[in-house]
Structure formats: structure tokens, C-alpha cells
Design a protein around this motif. Structure first.
Motif, PDB file in Angstrom:
ATOM      1  N   LEU A   1      79.147  82.755  60.326  1.00 35.59           N
ATOM      2  CA  LEU A   1      77.951  83.509  59.989  1.00 35.59           C
ATOM      3  C   LEU A   1      76.999  82.694  59.127  1.00 35.59           C
ATOM      4  O   LEU A   1      75.779  82.682  59.349  1.00 35.59           O
ATOM      5  CB  LEU A   1      78.318  84.804  59.251  1.00 35.59           C
ATOM      6  N   TYR A   2      77.531  82.026  58.104  1.00 40.64           N
ATOM      7  CA  TYR A   2      76.645  81.270  57.215  1.00 40.64           C
ATOM      8  C   TYR A   2      75.985  80.091  57.951  1.00 40.64           C
ATOM      9  O   TYR A   2      74.814  79.793  57.764  1.00 40.64           O
ATOM     10  CB  TYR A   2      77.416  80.764  55.991  1.00 40.64           C
ATOM     11  N   GLY A   3      76.764  79.432  58.800  1.00 40.04           N
ATOM     12  CA  GLY A   3      76.188  78.346  59.601  1.00 40.04           C
ATOM     13  C   GLY A   3      75.120  78.857  60.547  1.00 40.04           C
ATOM     14  O   GLY A   3      74.082  78.217  60.746  1.00 40.04           O
ATOM     15  N   LEU A   4      75.371  80.058  61.129  1.00 39.46           N
ATOM     16  CA  LEU A   4      74.353  80.660  62.007  1.00 39.46           C
ATOM     17  C   LEU A   4      73.082  80.966  61.229  1.00 39.46           C
ATOM     18  O   LEU A   4      71.972  80.785  61.724  1.00 39.46           O
ATOM     19  CB  LEU A   4      74.917  81.937  62.637  1.00 39.46           C
ATOM     20  N   GLY A   5      73.239  81.446  59.985  1.00 45.02           N
ATOM     21  CA  GLY A   5      72.063  81.721  59.148  1.00 45.02           C
ATOM     22  C   GLY A   5      71.261  80.460  58.875  1.00 45.02           C
ATOM     23  O   GLY A   5      70.031  80.449  58.993  1.00 45.02           O
ATOM     24  N   MET A   6      71.933  79.372  58.472  1.00 44.82           N
ATOM     25  CA  MET A   6      71.236  78.105  58.225  1.00 44.82           C
ATOM     26  C   MET A   6      70.572  77.587  59.504  1.00 44.82           C
ATOM     27  O   MET A   6      69.452  77.072  59.486  1.00 44.82           O
ATOM     28  CB  MET A   6      72.223  77.057  57.696  1.00 44.82           C
ATOM     29  N   TYR A   7      71.300  77.737  60.639  1.00 39.66           N
ATOM     30  CA  TYR A   7      70.759  77.300  61.929  1.00 39.66           C
ATOM     31  C   TYR A   7      69.480  78.077  62.274  1.00 39.66           C
ATOM     32  O   TYR A   7      68.486  77.511  62.738  1.00 39.66           O
ATOM     33  CB  TYR A   7      71.825  77.505  62.994  1.00 39.66           C
ATOM     34  N   THR A   8      69.481  79.399  62.015  1.00 34.36           N
ATOM     35  CA  THR A   8      68.307  80.233  62.297  1.00 34.36           C
ATOM     36  C   THR A   8      67.132  79.849  61.400  1.00 34.36           C
ATOM     37  O   THR A   8      65.974  79.818  61.835  1.00 34.36           O
ATOM     38  CB  THR A   8      68.653  81.713  62.092  1.00 34.36           C
ATOM     39  N   ILE A   9      67.430  79.563  60.116  1.00 35.37           N
ATOM     40  CA  ILE A   9      66.373  79.119  59.195  1.00 35.37           C
ATOM     41  C   ILE A   9      65.726  77.836  59.711  1.00 35.37           C
ATOM     42  O   ILE A   9      64.492  77.707  59.759  1.00 35.37           O
ATOM     43  CB  ILE A   9      66.955  78.915  57.786  1.00 35.37           C
ATOM     44  N   ALA A  10      66.558  76.857  60.096  1.00 30.98           N
ATOM     45  CA  ALA A  10      66.014  75.574  60.566  1.00 30.98           C
ATOM     46  C   ALA A  10      65.262  75.737  61.878  1.00 30.98           C
ATOM     47  O   ALA A  10      64.214  75.116  62.104  1.00 30.98           O
ATOM     48  CB  ALA A  10      67.149  74.559  60.720  1.00 30.98           C
ATOM     49  N   PHE A  11      65.792  76.587  62.778  1.00 30.35           N
ATOM     50  CA  PHE A  11      65.151  76.757  64.077  1.00 30.35           C
ATOM     51  C   PHE A  11      63.754  77.364  63.940  1.00 30.35           C
ATOM     52  O   PHE A  11      62.880  77.124  64.775  1.00 30.35           O
ATOM     53  CB  PHE A  11      66.032  77.649  64.952  1.00 30.35           C
ATOM     54  N   ALA A  12      63.530  78.148  62.888  1.00 31.19           N
ATOM     55  CA  ALA A  12      62.210  78.769  62.682  1.00 31.19           C
ATOM     56  C   ALA A  12      61.121  77.727  62.516  1.00 31.19           C
ATOM     57  O   ALA A  12      59.965  77.949  62.883  1.00 31.19           O
ATOM     58  CB  ALA A  12      62.249  79.687  61.456  1.00 31.19           C
ATOM     59  N   PHE A  13      61.459  76.549  61.958  1.00 26.28           N
ATOM     60  CA  PHE A  13      60.446  75.498  61.742  1.00 26.28           C
ATOM     61  C   PHE A  13      60.146  74.704  63.007  1.00 26.28           C
ATOM     62  O   PHE A  13      59.177  73.968  63.057  1.00 26.28           O
ATOM     63  CB  PHE A  13      60.906  74.541  60.654  1.00 26.28           C
ATOM     64  N   SER A  14      60.965  74.830  64.051  1.00 20.88           N
ATOM     65  CA  SER A  14      60.776  74.006  65.254  1.00 20.88           C
ATOM     66  C   SER A  14      59.823  74.634  66.246  1.00 20.88           C
ATOM     67  O   SER A  14      59.434  74.011  67.216  1.00 20.88           O
ATOM     68  CB  SER A  14      62.130  73.777  65.943  1.00 20.88           C
ATOM     69  N   LYS A  15      59.413  75.879  66.006  1.00 14.38           N
ATOM     70  CA  LYS A  15      58.524  76.560  66.954  1.00 14.38           C
ATOM     71  C   LYS A  15      57.082  76.192  66.697  1.00 14.38           C
ATOM     72  O   LYS A  15      56.612  76.302  65.573  1.00 14.38           O
ATOM     73  CB  LYS A  15      58.693  78.078  66.842  1.00 14.38           C
ATOM     74  N   LYS A  16      56.384  75.757  67.757  1.00  8.08           N
ATOM     75  CA  LYS A  16      54.947  75.476  67.644  1.00  8.08           C
ATOM     76  C   LYS A  16      54.165  76.770  67.806  1.00  8.08           C
ATOM     77  O   LYS A  16      54.569  77.675  68.525  1.00  8.08           O
ATOM     78  CB  LYS A  16      54.491  74.478  68.721  1.00  8.08           C
ATOM     79  N   GLU A  17      53.005  76.819  67.109  1.00  8.40           N
ATOM     80  CA  GLU A  17      52.167  78.012  67.181  1.00  8.40           C
ATOM     81  C   GLU A  17      51.398  78.031  68.497  1.00  8.40           C
ATOM     82  O   GLU A  17      50.906  76.997  68.942  1.00  8.40           O
ATOM     83  CB  GLU A  17      51.172  78.032  66.007  1.00  8.40           C
ATOM     84  N   ALA A  18      51.311  79.175  69.124  1.00 12.85           N
ATOM     85  CA  ALA A  18      50.495  79.319  70.340  1.00 12.85           C
ATOM     86  C   ALA A  18      49.032  79.235  69.980  1.00 12.85           C
ATOM     87  O   ALA A  18      48.589  79.811  68.996  1.00 12.85           O
ATOM     88  CB  ALA A  18      50.803  80.661  71.005  1.00 12.85           C
ATOM     89  N   ARG A  19      48.269  78.479  70.754  1.00  5.92           N
ATOM     90  CA  ARG A  19      46.841  78.301  70.435  1.00  5.92           C
ATOM     91  C   ARG A  19      46.044  79.566  70.650  1.00  5.92           C
ATOM     92  O   ARG A  19      45.139  79.883  69.892  1.00  5.92           O
ATOM     93  CB  ARG A  19      46.268  77.180  71.295  1.00  5.92           C
ATOM     94  N   ASN A  20      46.347  80.274  71.723  1.00  3.85           N
ATOM     95  CA  ASN A  20      45.598  81.493  72.021  1.00  3.85           C
ATOM     96  C   ASN A  20      46.557  82.679  72.000  1.00  3.85           C
ATOM     97  O   ASN A  20      47.335  82.874  72.934  1.00  3.85           O
ATOM     98  CB  ASN A  20      44.932  81.391  73.406  1.00  3.85           C
ATOM     99  N   ARG A  21      46.531  83.434  70.934  1.00  2.29           N
ATOM    100  CA  ARG A  21      47.382  84.609  70.806  1.00  2.29           C
ATOM    101  C   ARG A  21      46.633  85.852  71.258  1.00  2.29           C
ATOM    102  O   ARG A  21      45.451  86.005  70.972  1.00  2.29           O
ATOM    103  CB  ARG A  21      47.825  84.797  69.356  1.00  2.29           C
ATOM    104  N   LYS A  22      47.350  86.712  71.931  1.00  2.00           N
ATOM    105  CA  LYS A  22      46.754  87.991  72.280  1.00  2.00           C
ATOM    106  C   LYS A  22      46.699  88.873  71.044  1.00  2.00           C
ATOM    107  O   LYS A  22      47.616  88.905  70.236  1.00  2.00           O
ATOM    108  CB  LYS A  22      47.579  88.674  73.375  1.00  2.00           C
ATOM    109  N   LYS A  23      45.616  89.576  70.924  1.00  2.00           N
ATOM    110  CA  LYS A  23      45.458  90.443  69.760  1.00  2.00           C
ATOM    111  C   LYS A  23      46.466  91.602  69.834  1.00  2.00           C
ATOM    112  O   LYS A  23      46.559  92.295  70.835  1.00  2.00           O
ATOM    113  CB  LYS A  23      44.029  90.990  69.703  1.00  2.00           C
ATOM    114  N   GLN A  24      47.233  91.780  68.775  1.00  2.00           N
ATOM    115  CA  GLN A  24      48.220  92.838  68.711  1.00  2.00           C
ATOM    116  C   GLN A  24      47.588  94.101  68.153  1.00  2.00           C
ATOM    117  O   GLN A  24      46.635  94.063  67.388  1.00  2.00           O
ATOM    118  CB  GLN A  24      49.400  92.399  67.840  1.00  2.00           C
ATOM    119  N   LYS A  25      48.169  95.229  68.549  1.00  2.00           N
ATOM    120  CA  LYS A  25      47.695  96.498  68.023  1.00  2.00           C
ATOM    121  C   LYS A  25      48.042  96.593  66.546  1.00  2.00           C
ATOM    122  O   LYS A  25      49.116  96.192  66.108  1.00  2.00           O
ATOM    123  CB  LYS A  25      48.339  97.652  68.782  1.00  2.00           C
ATOM    124  N   LYS A  26      47.143  97.147  65.794  1.00  2.49           N
ATOM    125  CA  LYS A  26      47.357  97.278  64.362  1.00  2.49           C
ATOM    126  C   LYS A  26      48.415  98.344  64.099  1.00  2.49           C
ATOM    127  O   LYS A  26      48.418  99.409  64.685  1.00  2.49           O
ATOM    128  CB  LYS A  26      46.046  97.655  63.655  1.00  2.49           C
TER     129      LYS A  26
END
Length: 783
Positions: A222-247
Motif C-alpha cells: 500500500l505505501y509503495g502504491l501511494g508513493m507510486y501514485t504521487i510520482a505518477f501525478a507529475f508525469s502527466k502533461k497538461e492538455a492544451r485545449n480543455r473542454k469547459k466543465q460544468k460549474k
């Protein structure tokens, strides 16, 4: 398969292994090495994700990645030390727990640095106080609860684990509520999920340790999965064109500012209640209560200090604002006055000519409209007078624009002195003026006013030691007889003015309907002239020139003729002025020169070429500045010998910018081309250009020879010009010779060459060949 799906697959496998190991204890005993291996692989993969994420992140994100990577390395070292040195007692047991605390602090520092970028120091102080108040409250309660329900020696460090995770989650939760955050929400969401998994692992670990038996390794998944999830969050690139979400409704930072103090004061009350009514003799709870109260008081003191600072800053701001408002009010008052002056100036500039300061065409049109409206009520006429300064362009070309501009100013001054005060004078164009005369009941009044303007220019102008004499062409239209609209009045006055220019010599012309037909004919001729240039309807005739002593042919002068397909031959006096006025003379000149050179070379091949070819060049040819290059290219194209070409220039060209013209003429003379002054004595004759320019010949104009030998003054003039020419080693050609008496006189004064109707009129190519060229070849010259 995308990286998100791979992570989901890995997470599912790890969760299955965790369930198996948690359910079946014997499996864990046999798979401890596999557990550590998987944990190590997760840590290495996490570091790889952090390395890739730092390459496309901002500076703040890179700093957070650095602290997160250091945190993962530290927790990995702690777990591996715990695995490879299973010591029950001693200092080594404490060392991994200390590393684990360092791992929590590293994550906290990284998140705190992000908060510092988006919040002030006061706000950051609030966050730190709220954080420690909450941790102290929950830590004290958790510690006392754990102490009462667990009777073993592991509680000292095991209770720290969930509190550490809570510490980091508190900072991250605050960061999630910040709107202008430098870390994107997907990254923060990944951190939140990963830290929540780690917190769950710590809580399960503490619960499992309550019976005194601890199998830490089964929670490494579990703890390794948590650290893995934290690190994986930084590897995602931001989408240039995001669809507007409902408020949707979310807790904002302002809401959190209200909720947080409530939580703190509620925590203090809980600690007081726990100490007074349940655990009065518990030292840990007492210390926690005191620390919490001190922290709350410290937070309130910071609030008071900040409020006082805000009051002082607000007071200073109000004073500065009042000062700025006063200054701005004065500036606006001054600007308003300046703006009014600027508008007046702009209006003046828009309605006046910047050079002469006279009303311009726009103001003239407005004034015509106003005056004609008044004339309707008075039942009077309005006269619109257009005045053109004749040959001003010629003056600009010969003596320079500076003198021409000064001449215009002096003309305006004379007009203003002569015109009545109520008369409106405007500048209609470069060399054109307009006068509006209102209250007219008799056309003779307008004519007398126009005549007074002609009288003003009879006296010569003296500008920079030069005497200048000008004439005016005046055209007049009357309202309402010659038109009721502004356009008609201006068009008819302009047409009358051009009619006056055609008749020349200080003319006053009133508009008449017959002029419309003349204008139509003139415009038709101009249109046909354009077509004639495109279709090359021009023919070159040749005027023979003779040696006055032996009568032999000495040269020919190329003269243009327009052979119209319908009108027949159009007189040069009819189309040449039109071509000069509308800048069509240069292409006509070029047609004549090329045609004459081509014919000359054809005669050369036949062995019957005349000794010399003369061509006339208009003043516009010199204004372009590349005449020598054009002549050189043309002669090279046809192989024409330069010494057989003579270019004839008028005195208007010779009086141009002397330095500029001298340079061009010298370039032409270097090529071997001969240079002649045409119609000498009819313009602004000057001995300076005869002396300075590289001339070879002077051509005396026809008016000087017409009354010879009857007129003694003409005899004296011709003799003086010939003597002057011989003094400067120039040959003389006299044009317009029509009688034997004129010829004998020219022989007596040692003139070299003559041309005129006495010998021959301008001849076509065939006539030239038959009368003069072929007989010369056969030895039977008609000279």
C-alpha cells in the motif's frame, strides 16, 4: 496502452497482493523478499516518473518534484534498513522511524514552498499555526486513546505515522483550495490520492500493531502504491485545449478561512473537555492542551498585528489616493483646456493648407455651400474664380523648388493686398488658387476683380537675385447660371481655367456650355493618346540639316508624328502639350529614339546613313537620373556608334539643378555622344551653362531669323550668338531658314549649319532616302 491504464493495472495487481498477504499470513512469511523487491521496483519507477515530469514542468513544479524525489529516496532507505537489519532493540530500530519523519518533512517543505508562491507571509503564518493547532489537538487525542487501548512498547513511534500523513494532507488540502495556484489541479489530485493511500496504510499499520504483533512488510504494497501514485501525478502533461466543465459547488479558500478557526477553537474545547472530565492526570493531554492554547493565542496576535498593519496601510493609501485625485483633477482641468486648444488647432489644420496658411479645398467646398445658400435669400450671384500660375512647374524645374515656393508666397501676398477683405481666397492645389466673390449682381464686377489680379503680377518678382515674370490663367463660373451644386461650379470653373491656359498670356475666361464639348474632345484625345502609345501609332520623320558652305547633308533631326487610324496625322502642337501635361512624353520620347536608331542602323547596313542623328529629349528624362544608362543600353543593343548621336536639350533643362545636370551630361559626353542646346535664346538664356556644360552645338530658334536681314536688331542678336558660340568652340545650327536672303546672311556671319523649309520640310523614311541618301551614294546629291 496508455500510461494511465498501465498505472491502473499495476494498482489492481498490488491491491490483490495486499489482500492475499493480509488474509493469509503464511503466504507473507514466504514472500517477504518478493514484497521488498516489488517495493524497490515501485520506488525506482517513481523516481523515473519524477525525472520525466521535471523536464516539462515550471520552476515551482520542479522544486516540488525535487523534494518529492528526496522524500521517496529517504522512505526507501528507511524500509530497506528495517528489512535488512531486523534488530528488536537498540538504536537501529529508531533510525528508520527518524528517516520516515524526514520523509514526511520533505513532502511538507515542498508543498509549503508552493504555498509561499501564492500567499503572503501573514497568510502562510496562519496556515502554519492552523496546521500545528490541528495536529496538536488530533495528536493529543490520538495519543491518549492509543495509550489507553494498547499495552505494548511500540506506541511511541507508531502513533506518529498517521499524524505525519495528516500533517502533509492538511497542507495539500489548503493548496487545493488556492485558486491561483502554480501547480495544476490534476497534479494536486494525484498527490491527494497518493497521500490518502499512504495515510490508509499508516492507519492500518497502527491498528494492526495494537495487539503487540507487527507485520510491517504486508503494508509496503500500500505505501509503495501511494508513493507510486504521487510520482505518477507529475508525469502527466497538461492538455492544451480543455473542454469547459460544468460549474459545481466546491469549498473555496475564503470558505476555508472561515471554517479553519472554528475547527481550532472546537479542538481546544475538546482538549479541555478530555482533560477535565476524562484524563485529568494525563500529562500528554495537559501539555497538548497548553500548546494548543499558546498556538491559538499566537495566531490571534498575528491577526491583530496584521489588522493594525492593514489599517496603517489603508490610511496611507487613502492619503495617497486623495493626493492623486487632487492632482488628477487639476490635470484633467488643464487637459480639458489643452484639449479644446488641440481641437481648435486640429480643426484649423484640417481646413487650411499647411504651407500657405490659406483655406484648403475642403474649406473651399464648405464656403461655396454657405455662400450659395446666402445667395438664394439675397437673390444674388456667387462667382467662383479659379487661378492657375502658368509655368510654375517650369520655374521649379529650372531655378529650384525653394525659389518656386517663395514665389508662391509673394503671389499670395499680392493677391491679399488687392482683394477686398470680404473676399474668400483659398489654395485649390499646388499652383492653383480659388476666390469666392459673393453678392454679385453684374458679371463685369467679377471681371474687374479678376483683371486686378492679373495686374498684380505684371511687375516682375525678385527672389534670390533672380528676376521672375509670370502670367495667370483665370477661369470663372457663376452661381446659379453655371450650376447649382458645388461639383458643377468647381468643374466649370476648372474647365474655364484650362481654356484660358490654352489661349495663354494672362487670360480671363468665363464658363460657357460649349466648353463641355471641348473638354470631352480633349479627354477623348488623351484616351486615344494612351492607346497610341500602346499600339505604337507614332511615325518618325526626319528634318535634314546641311553644311552652309558646300550644301552637303550634315545630319538629320528625328521628329515625331502621330498617324491616327481615324483622324489621320495629328499635329504635334495638338498632342505634345497634352502628353507633357499628363506625363506621357517620356514613353513617346523613347519610341522616337529607338525608332530613329533602328532606322539609322538600317541605313548604315545599306551604306547610305547620314553623318549624324539628332534627337530631342524632354526635361522629364533628366529628372529620373539614369539617362546615360538608358542611352548606353540602347546603343549597345543596336550597335549604334555614340559619336553619330546628338541629343538636343531645351534651355528649361539647362537651367535645372546645375550640379545634378552637369553630372549627367558629363556621363553622356564620356560615351562620345554630342550635346546641343535647342531653341537657344527663347528661354532663360544664361552664359553660365554655355560655359560649364559639355556642349558641342547651339541651335538658334526660328524667331531670331524670321525678320533677317530686314531687322537690324535681329541681325545683331544672331551675330552675337554666333560669335559667342565660336568663342566657346561650339558649332551653330540655325533652324527655320526659308529664304535665300536669310541663307546668304548666315553665310556672311560664318554660321556652320542650317535647316528649314528653304531646303526641305520634315521627310518620311522613303522621301529621305530618295531625295538625299540614295543620291549621295550614287554621287548625285541634291544638296
Amino acid at each position: 496502452m496508455t500510461s494511465t491504464r498501465i498505472q491502473s493495472l499495476i494498482s489492481a495487481i498490488l491491491l490483490i497482493l495486499f489482500i492475499l498477504f493480509a488474509t493469509y499470513q503464511p503466504i507473507l512469511a514466504d514472500a517477504i523478499h518478493l514484497t521488498i523487491l516489488i517495493f524497490g521496483l515501485l520506488m525506482v519507477t517513481s523516481l523515473w516518473f519524477l525525472y520525466k515530469g521535471a523536464q516539462f514542468g515550471t520552476r515551482v513544479k520542479k522544486n516540488l518534484v525535487l523534494y518529492t524525489a528526496a522524500s521517496i529516496i529517504v522512505v526507501s532507505i528507511a524500509e530497506f534498513i528495517r528489512f535488512f537489519t531486523p534488530v528488536e532493540e537498540g538504536d537501529l530500530r529508531i533510525f528508520p522511524d527518524i528517516l520516515w519523519i524526514a520523509h514526511i518533512l520533505l513532502l511538507s517543505i515542498g508543498l509549503a514552498l508552493v504555498l509561499k508562491r501564492v500567499r503572503s507571509n501573514f497568510q502562510l503564518s496562519y496556515l502554519l499555526f492552523d496546521l500545528h493547532i490541528s495536529i496538536t489537538v488530533f495528536g493529543s487525542i490520538w495519543f491518549v486513546t492509543y495509550q489507553n487501548y494498547v499495552d505494548n512498547d511500540q506506541f511511541l513511534f507508531e502513533t506518529i505515522y498517521p499524524l505525519g500523513a495528516l500533517y502533509v494532507l492538511f497542507i495539500l488540502g489548503t493548496l487545493l483550495l488556492v485558486i491561483d495556484k502554480p501547480i495544476k489541479r490534476p497534479v494536486l489530485n494525484g498527490l491527494l490520492v497518493g497521500l490518502s493511500i499512504c495515510a490508509l496504510s499508516n492507519v492500518l499499520l497502527v491498528i494492526d500493531s495494537m495487539d503487540g504483533t507487527l507485520f510491517r512488510e504486508k503494508y509496503l504494497f500500500l505505501y509503495g502504491l501511494g508513493m507510486y501514485t504521487i510520482a505518477f501525478a507529475f508525469s502527466k502533461k497538461e492538455a492544451r485545449n480543455r473542454k469547459k466543465q460544468k460549474k459545481s459547488f466546491t469549498i473555496s479558500y475564503s470558505h476555508w478561512e472561515i471554517i479553519r478557526p472554528v475547527i481550532q477553537y472546537a479542538g481546544v474545547l475538546i482538549l479541555v473537555y478530555e482533560f477535565v472530565f476524562k484524563y485529568r492526570n494525563n500529562d500528554v493531554l495537559f501539555v497538548g492542551m497548553i500548546v494548543t492554547i499558546i498556538l491559538v493565542i499566537g495566531r490571534d496576535l498575528i491577526t491583530v498585528i496584521q489588522n493594525q498593519s492593514l489599517v496603517r496601510r489603508l490610511k496611507i493609501f487613502n492619503q495617497q489616493l486623495e493626493k492623486k485625485i487632487g492632482e488628477r483633477t487639476r490635470e484633467l482641468t488643464d487637459s480639458h483646456r489643452d484639449l479644446e486648444d488641440a481641437f481648435k488647432q486640429i480643426e484649423y489644420i484640417a481646413r487650411h493648407d499647411t504651407f500657405s496658411r490659406l483655406p484648403n479645398r475642403r474649406y473651399l467646398e464648405q464656403m461655396i455651400e454657405w455662400k450659395t445658400q446666402d445667395a438664394v435669400q439675397d437673390r444674388s450671384m456667387v462667382a467662383l474664380v479659379f487661378i492657375d500660375v502658368d509655368r510654375l512647374k517650369h520655374i521649379n524645374d529650372t531655378v529650384g523648388h525653394a525659389i518656386g515656393d517663395q514665389l508662391l508666397l509673394e503671389i499670395i501676398e499680392r493677391f491679399q493686398q488687392k482683394l477686398p477683405e470680404e473676399t474668400f481666397l483659398a489654395r485649390h492645389g499646388g499652383d492653383e488658387f480659388a476666390v469666392i466673390m459673393e453678392g454679385v449682381y453684374d458679371q463685369d464686377d467679377v471681371e474687374r476683380m479678376a483683371q486686378s489680379l492679373l495686374d498684380t503680377v505684371e511687375t516682375p518678382f525678385y527672389i534670390q537675385d533672380k528676376e521672375l515674370t509670370i502670367t495667370l490663367s483665370i477661369g470663372i463660373s457663376l452661381y446659379p447660371d453655371n450650376g447649382e451644386s458645388i461639383e458643377d461650379l468647381m468643374k466649370h470653373a476648372d474647365l474655364a481655367m484650362y481654356k484660358a491656359k490654352e489661349e495663354r498670356q494672362n487670360k480671363i475666361i468665363f464658363y460657357s456650355p460649349e466648353m463641355d464639348e471641348e473638354l470631352i474632345g480633349r479627354m477623348e484625345l488623351l484616351s486615344e493618346l494612351h492607346s497610341a502609345i500602346k499600339r505604337n501609332e507614332f511615325i518618325v520623320y526626319y528634318q535634314p540639316q546641311f553644311d552652309i558652305h558646300d550644301g552637303r547633308l550634315s545630319g538629320i533631326e528625328a521628329l515625331v508624328r502621330w498617324q491616327h487610324p481615324v483622324r489621320g496625322f495629328v499635329s504635334p502642337g495638338e498632342f505634345i502639350p497634352l502628353a507633357e501635361e499628363f506625363d506621357l512624353i517620356i514613353p513617346i520620347d523613347e519610341i522616337v529614339i529607338e525608332t530613329a536608331i533602328t532606322q539609322f542602323m538600317e541605313w548604315t547596313k545599306q551604306g547610305i546613313a547620314p553623318p549624324r542623328l539628332s534627337v530631342n529629349l524632354c526635361p522629364q528624362q533628366f529628372s529620373e537620373g539614369n539617362l546615360s544608362d538608358k542611352l548606353k543600353a540602347l546603343m549597345n543593343q543596336y550597335g549604334f556608334p555614340p559619336h553619330k548621336l546628338m541629343i538636343e536639350i531645351t534651355e528649361s533643362v539647362a537651367m535645372n539643378d546645375e550640379a545634378f545636370l552637369t553630372a549627367q551630361l558629363r556621363e553622356i559626353a564620356k560615351m562620345g555622344v554630342l550635346i546641343s542646346i535647342d531653341d537657344f535664346g527663347t528661354g532663360y538664356s544664361s552664359l553660365s551653362y554655355v560655359k560649364n556644360y559639355p556642349l558641342n552645338q547651339l541651335k538658334i530658334a526660328r524667331p531670331f531669323i524670321m525678320d533677317v536681314p530686314k531687322s537690324q536688331s535681329d541681325i545683331a542678336m544672331v551675330k552675337a550668338i554666333i560669335d559667342l558660340s565660336h568663342h566657346f568652340h561650339l558649332t551653330v545650327v540655325v533652324e527655320g531658314v526659308e529664304t535665300l536672303e536669310q541663307l546668304n546672311f548666315l553665310k556672311s556671319v560664318h554660321c556652320e549649319e542650317v535647316q528649314g523649309f528653304y531646303f526641305a520640310k520634315p521627310l518620311s523614311v522613303q522621301e529621305m532616302e530618295q531625295r538625299y541618301l540614295l543620291p549621295v551614294k550614287d554621287g548625285t546629291s541634291n544638296g
